[in-house]
Design a protein around this motif. Structure first.
Motif, short mmCIF file in Angstrom:
data_model
loop_
_atom_site.label_atom_id
_atom_site.label_comp_id
_atom_site.label_asym_id
_atom_site.label_seq_id
_atom_site.Cartn_x
_atom_site.Cartn_y
_atom_site.Cartn_z
N GLN A 261 -31.35 19.76 95.36
CA GLN A 261 -32.16 18.50 95.76
C GLN A 261 -33.47 18.56 95.03
N TYR A 262 -34.01 17.16 94.90
CA TYR A 262 -35.39 17.06 94.19
C TYR A 262 -35.84 15.62 94.38
N GLY A 263 -37.16 15.48 94.16
CA GLY A 263 -37.78 14.25 93.89
C GLY A 263 -38.19 13.54 95.43
N GLY A 264 -39.14 12.70 95.53
CA GLY A 264 -39.85 11.93 96.50
C GLY A 264 -40.59 13.08 97.17
N ASP A 265 -41.42 12.39 98.31
CA ASP A 265 -42.70 13.07 98.81
C ASP A 265 -42.05 14.33 99.64
N ASP A 266 -40.82 14.42 99.94
CA ASP A 266 -40.24 15.71 100.74
C ASP A 266 -39.60 16.41 99.99
N GLY A 267 -39.26 16.09 98.59
CA GLY A 267 -38.55 16.98 97.68
C GLY A 267 -36.95 16.68 97.70
N ARG A 268 -36.61 15.59 98.50
CA ARG A 268 -35.18 15.51 99.03
C ARG A 268 -34.54 13.92 98.63
N GLN A 269 -35.43 13.36 97.98
CA GLN A 269 -34.86 12.11 97.71
C GLN A 269 -33.63 11.71 96.99
N VAL A 270 -33.33 12.86 96.05
CA VAL A 270 -32.23 13.09 95.06
C VAL A 270 -31.29 14.39 95.54
N VAL A 271 -29.96 14.32 95.97
CA VAL A 271 -29.24 15.35 96.20
C VAL A 271 -28.07 15.33 95.14
N VAL A 272 -28.17 16.62 94.29
CA VAL A 272 -26.97 16.66 93.36
C VAL A 272 -25.93 17.39 94.00
N GLU A 273 -24.72 16.73 93.83
CA GLU A 273 -23.49 17.01 94.63
C GLU A 273 -22.63 17.83 93.28
N LEU A 274 -22.40 19.17 93.50
CA LEU A 274 -21.22 19.94 92.46
C LEU A 274 -19.89 19.51 93.13
N ALA A 275 -19.06 19.43 91.93
CA ALA A 275 -17.66 18.75 92.33
C ALA A 275 -16.62 19.31 91.29
N MET A 276 -15.55 19.69 91.91
CA MET A 276 -14.39 20.44 91.07
C MET A 276 -13.49 19.29 91.23
N ARG A 277 -12.89 18.62 89.91
CA ARG A 277 -12.18 17.44 89.81
C ARG A 277 -11.25 17.73 88.76
N ALA A 278 -9.79 17.63 89.09
CA ALA A 278 -8.88 17.71 87.77
C ALA A 278 -9.00 19.12 87.25
N GLY A 279 -9.39 20.21 87.82
CA GLY A 279 -9.50 21.56 87.31
C GLY A 279 -10.82 21.58 86.56
N LYS A 280 -11.98 20.76 86.57
CA LYS A 280 -13.26 20.74 85.67
C LYS A 280 -14.36 20.43 86.64
N TYR A 281 -15.32 21.03 86.16
CA TYR A 281 -16.67 20.77 86.99
C TYR A 281 -17.48 19.53 86.53
N ALA A 282 -17.87 18.90 87.78
CA ALA A 282 -18.78 17.58 87.33
C ALA A 282 -19.82 17.80 88.50
N MET A 283 -20.75 16.93 88.33
CA MET A 283 -21.92 16.73 89.05
C MET A 283 -22.26 15.35 89.28
N ARG A 284 -22.64 14.94 90.50
CA ARG A 284 -22.99 13.56 90.79
C ARG A 284 -24.40 13.52 91.50
N THR A 285 -25.27 12.78 91.24
CA THR A 285 -26.42 12.44 92.11
C THR A 285 -26.36 11.42 93.11
N ARG A 286 -26.98 11.52 93.97
CA ARG A 286 -27.10 11.06 95.17
C ARG A 286 -28.37 10.72 95.54
N ASP A 287 -28.84 9.50 95.22
CA ASP A 287 -30.30 8.86 95.44
C ASP A 287 -30.40 7.99 96.40
N SER A 288 -31.38 8.57 97.48
CA SER A 288 -31.52 7.75 98.65
C SER A 288 -32.35 6.41 98.24
N GLN A 289 -32.82 6.23 97.24
CA GLN A 289 -33.63 5.04 96.66
C GLN A 289 -32.51 4.13 95.97
#
Length: 276
Positions: A99-127
């Motif tokens: 996670q990173y960003g924002g006043d508390d360092g938690r604005q964005v969480v990065v999700e790691l995912a395994m899909r179709a046998g491959k690694y991907a990442m998704r950003t989740r931004d509370s703003q």
């Protein structure tokens, strides 16, 4: 909402409670409405959009290299990422990793995912504007005539059916455990939908109908309780809901199996949210 007084109609009151719970779940912190990217990891350390650090995978594990000033911390422990960290997932698993960003360092969480046998990442931004501007999913009015009694016909063994997903680069599997057999108002023929089994024996069906692409998303799903001893279940299309891919272009949600298409307008449940 229809004009029926929910205080005098327990069925309507239960549906309204369901809708309230559904909308509350969608505004959970770093939930589906906060997705802002989906990116495959490369086999060499590379920068990605919307997140600090260098990301990579060797196929077995995912790796992230970052320096403490970049502000990344581990979601689970809050420990700063200063160097290289790694994680391993099985196919279809996900991990809220850093996670990173924002006043508390938690604005964005990065999700790691395994899909179709491959690694991907998704950003989740509370703003994310989709999240901050959300005021509920539009729905059809409650339709008591689309609360249907169906009969569950189990297969001798579950059948794995290959399917597509909302991401054309990701294939999926539908584990069909049987079929829900039912009739709909005004239709002269019987319908059969393949179902998957969920927790505690509940069933879920993912389906197309003739409202798709007009007033509803390309497909929806509806769940039932565990079948009764006589095999019957209540199939309430007023509780048909959208998959996350209706709210974000970064989902990998499963499509219906080929035969789960109704030549009928299911004007009940959630409509197309039209958020992106």
């Amino acid at each position: 909402m229809p004009g029926t007084d929910s205080a005098k109609d327990p069925q309507l009151a239960r549906w309204q409670r369901f809708r309230n719970s559904r909308n509350a779940a969608l505004v959970s912190e770093h939930g589906w409405l906060t997705l802002t990217s989906f990116q495959w990891l490369e086999d060499r350390p590379s920068a990605v959009e919307l997140a600090p650090g260098l990301w990579s995978t060797d196929g077995r594990a995912a790796r992230l290299t970052a320096a403490a000033p970049e502000g990344l911390t581990l979601v689970e422990t809050g420990e700063p990422v200063d160097g290289t960290v790694s994680a391993e997932l099985a196919d279809e698993e996900s991990l809220m990793w850093v996670q990173y960003g924002g006043d508390d360092g938690r604005q964005v969480v990065v999700e790691l995912a395994m899909r179709a046998g491959k690694y991907a990442m998704r950003t989740r931004d509370s703003q994310s504007p989709v999240f901050t501007g959300f005021d509920g999913v539009p729905t059809f009015d409650f339709r008591p005539d689309l609360v249907i009694e169906a009969r569950f016909v189990p297969y001798p063994e579950p059948v794995d059916v290959p399917i597509g997903t909302a991401n054309p680069l990701v294939d999926g599997i539908h584990r069909s455990v049987g079929e829900l057999v039912f009739r709909l108002p005004g239709s002269e023929h019987e319908f059969r939908l393949q179902a998957e089994e969920e927790k505690l024996g509940a069933l879920t069906v993912t389906f197309h109908d003739e409202t798709n692409g007009e007033s509803t998303d390309e497909w929806r799903k509806v769940s039932t309780a565990k079948p009764r001893p006589d095999g019957t279940v209540i199939l309430d299309f007023n509780r048909a809901i959208n998959y996350p891919s209706a709210f974000t272009p970064y989902g990998t949600c499963p499509m219906p199996v080929k035969n789960n298409s109704l030549d009928y307008r299911i004007e009940a449940g959630e409509k197309e949210p039209g958020l992106f």
